[in-house]
Design a protein around this motif. Structure first.
Motif, mmCIF file in Angstrom:
data_model
loop_
_atom_site.group_PDB
_atom_site.id
_atom_site.type_symbol
_atom_site.label_atom_id
_atom_site.label_comp_id
_atom_site.label_asym_id
_atom_site.label_seq_id
_atom_site.Cartn_x
_atom_site.Cartn_y
_atom_site.Cartn_z
ATOM 1 N N GLN A 150 75.786 0.997 -14.445
ATOM 2 C CA GLN A 150 76.112 1.377 -15.813
ATOM 3 C C GLN A 150 77.505 0.881 -16.191
ATOM 4 N N TYR A 151 77.719 0.769 -17.456
ATOM 5 C CA TYR A 151 79.041 0.367 -17.934
ATOM 6 C C TYR A 151 79.238 0.924 -19.339
ATOM 7 N N THR A 152 80.475 0.889 -19.803
ATOM 8 C CA THR A 152 80.774 1.395 -21.138
ATOM 9 C C THR A 152 80.863 0.243 -22.101
ATOM 10 N N ASP A 153 80.037 0.308 -23.111
ATOM 11 C CA ASP A 153 79.972 -0.758 -24.106
ATOM 12 C C ASP A 153 80.741 -0.306 -25.351
ATOM 13 N N ILE A 154 81.514 -1.205 -25.936
ATOM 14 C CA ILE A 154 82.332 -0.859 -27.103
ATOM 15 C C ILE A 154 81.458 -0.305 -28.234
ATOM 16 N N ILE A 155 80.242 -0.840 -28.372
ATOM 17 C CA ILE A 155 79.377 -0.418 -29.483
ATOM 18 C C ILE A 155 78.276 0.544 -29.033
ATOM 19 N N GLN A 156 77.622 0.226 -27.935
ATOM 20 C CA GLN A 156 76.455 1.020 -27.523
ATOM 21 C C GLN A 156 76.812 2.225 -26.646
ATOM 22 N N GLY A 157 78.098 2.387 -26.309
ATOM 23 C CA GLY A 157 78.493 3.526 -25.481
ATOM 24 C C GLY A 157 78.089 3.309 -24.031
ATOM 25 N N ASN A 158 77.560 4.367 -23.402
ATOM 26 C CA ASN A 158 77.212 4.247 -21.993
ATOM 27 C C ASN A 158 75.872 3.512 -21.838
ATOM 28 N N VAL A 159 75.905 2.378 -21.168
ATOM 29 C CA VAL A 159 74.672 1.598 -20.982
ATOM 30 C C VAL A 159 74.225 1.744 -19.531
ATOM 31 N N LYS A 160 72.979 2.168 -19.365
ATOM 32 C CA LYS A 160 72.433 2.296 -18.009
ATOM 33 C C LYS A 160 71.566 1.078 -17.715
ATOM 34 N N CYS A 161 71.634 0.590 -16.478
ATOM 35 C CA CYS A 161 70.889 -0.627 -16.157
ATOM 36 C C CYS A 161 69.818 -0.334 -15.127
ATOM 37 N N ASP A 162 68.773 -1.088 -15.195
ATOM 38 C CA ASP A 162 67.694 -0.950 -14.238
ATOM 39 C C ASP A 162 68.246 -1.182 -12.818
ATOM 40 N N LYS A 163 67.980 -0.215 -11.910
ATOM 41 C CA LYS A 163 68.600 -0.280 -10.576
ATOM 42 C C LYS A 163 68.207 -1.527 -9.803
ATOM 43 N N ALA A 164 66.921 -1.842 -9.832
ATOM 44 C CA ALA A 164 66.453 -2.989 -9.055
ATOM 45 C C ALA A 164 67.070 -4.285 -9.570
ATOM 46 N N LEU A 165 67.154 -4.371 -10.900
ATOM 47 C CA LEU A 165 67.760 -5.576 -11.490
ATOM 48 C C LEU A 165 69.238 -5.673 -11.134
ATOM 49 N N ALA A 166 69.901 -4.527 -11.170
ATOM 50 C CA ALA A 166 71.338 -4.511 -10.909
ATOM 51 C C ALA A 166 71.640 -4.924 -9.471
ATOM 52 N N ALA A 167 70.720 -4.607 -8.556
ATOM 53 C CA ALA A 167 70.977 -4.882 -7.138
ATOM 54 C C ALA A 167 70.535 -6.281 -6.726
#
Ligand code: GLU
Ligand code: ZN
Length: 303
Positions: A150-167
């Protein structure tokens, strides 16, 4: 672990933003919206705004697209502050970075086909990690040691990412001999000292990968902000691929106001009879990312 690449990052103290189109087609309303958002965010903060042409995929490029994109930006009052960077001129730097990553054992070669990966569920599971493949007709993957969920986006706020994709150990160099988008985009964002990236929500997920790559390089990542995608009433992204019509460069005022409205900026209607430069001055002054919708996409209705 933080490493030093053959790439010196300038300190990200001043605002440096960019618009980075691929010359695979003409500028359409969706790409105008993202160009405008990155331009206004930079100028509102007295920043520097750059244009980078991401021409690393010749089979997908369209002749004359770069020229047309640049002419359109000018017609809409978006002027870049430094020389344009063409990714096709950056081959030596990309190769240096790949060489360095290989030397540091932060990447490895992989000869899995698309079909192999698909049959394993569509996410690459590190099959070739320990195979020490040397075949030059293989792809190169990053050994992904920092999974960003996850990361903080200036516009979208907290963005969660698909775990498998992230890894996933994603591709930096393609089997067909081309540099991958993820490699080129991060290397150039470092090379150009980009501090802020405002772009479309189609890149929300890839941002997690780019953040992992930044971590591997030890360089400070930029801040990211993603504006909603413009979609057709059928829910398709306006894109060069679905032949979204090119925008008008002769009378840009109307389209410019539509783009500002799309970005939630509510420009006064009277601006329609002003010059493009005047509309842009208004837009720079009043720009606020808080007014942009926190949505991944917005349907385009009456244009
Ligand atoms: N070149 C990419 C595109 O046209 C955008 C890259 C980026 O903004 O990071 O989709
Ligand atoms: Zn593999």
């Amino acid at each position: 672990m933080s490493i030093t690449l053959p790439l010196i990052q300038r300190p990200l103290i001043s605002y440096r933003g960019r618009f980075a189109p691929s010359p695979s087609g003409l500028l359409h309303f969706g790409s105008l919206v993202t160009a405008l958002a990155s331009y206004l965010d930079a100028k509102h903060q007295n920043g520097t705004w750059l244009v980078r042409i991401e021409d690393i995929d010749p089979p997908r490029e369209q002749r004359g697209a770069t020229h047309y994109i640049l002419k359109t930006l000018e017609a809409y009052g978006m002027y870049w502050d430094e020389d344009i960077l063409y990714q096709s001129q950056q081959t030596e730097l990309y190769n240096d970075v790949l060489g360095y990553l290989a030397e540091q054992k932060l990447s490895y070669r992989c000869n899995c086909t698309r079909a192999d990966i698909k049959s394993l569920g569509g996410i690459y599971q590190g099959h070739c990690k320990d195979l020490a493949i040397t075949d030059k007709n293989s792809s190169i993957r990053l050994l992904n040691s920092t999974e960003i969920y996850q990361y903080t986006d200036i516009i979208q706020g907290n963005v969660k990412c698909d775990k498998a994709l992230a890894a996933e150990d994603f591709t930096l160099f393609r089997k067909d001999g081309l540099f991958a988008y993820q490699l080129a985009v991060v290397v150039d964002d470092i090379y150009q000292g980009i501090s802020h990236i405002i772009r479309g929500c189609d890149l929300l997920e890839p941002t997690a990968r780019q953040l992992s790559f930044f971590d591997t390089t030890g360089c400070q990542p930029p801040q990211y902000g993603h504006v909603p995608l413009v979609v057709t009433p059928q829910g398709y992204k306006l894109s060069k691929q679905n032949k979204a019509s090119a925008i008008d460069t002769k009378k840009p005022q109307k389209t410019l106001l539509q783009a500002l409205n799309f970005l939630g900026q509510s420009p006064p209607k009277e601006l329609i009879s002003s010059s493009v430069d005047y509309i842009m001055q208004w837009a720079i002054k009043h720009w606020s990312t808080d007014k942009v919708a926190r949505k991944n996409q917005i349907m385009l209705t009456n244009r």
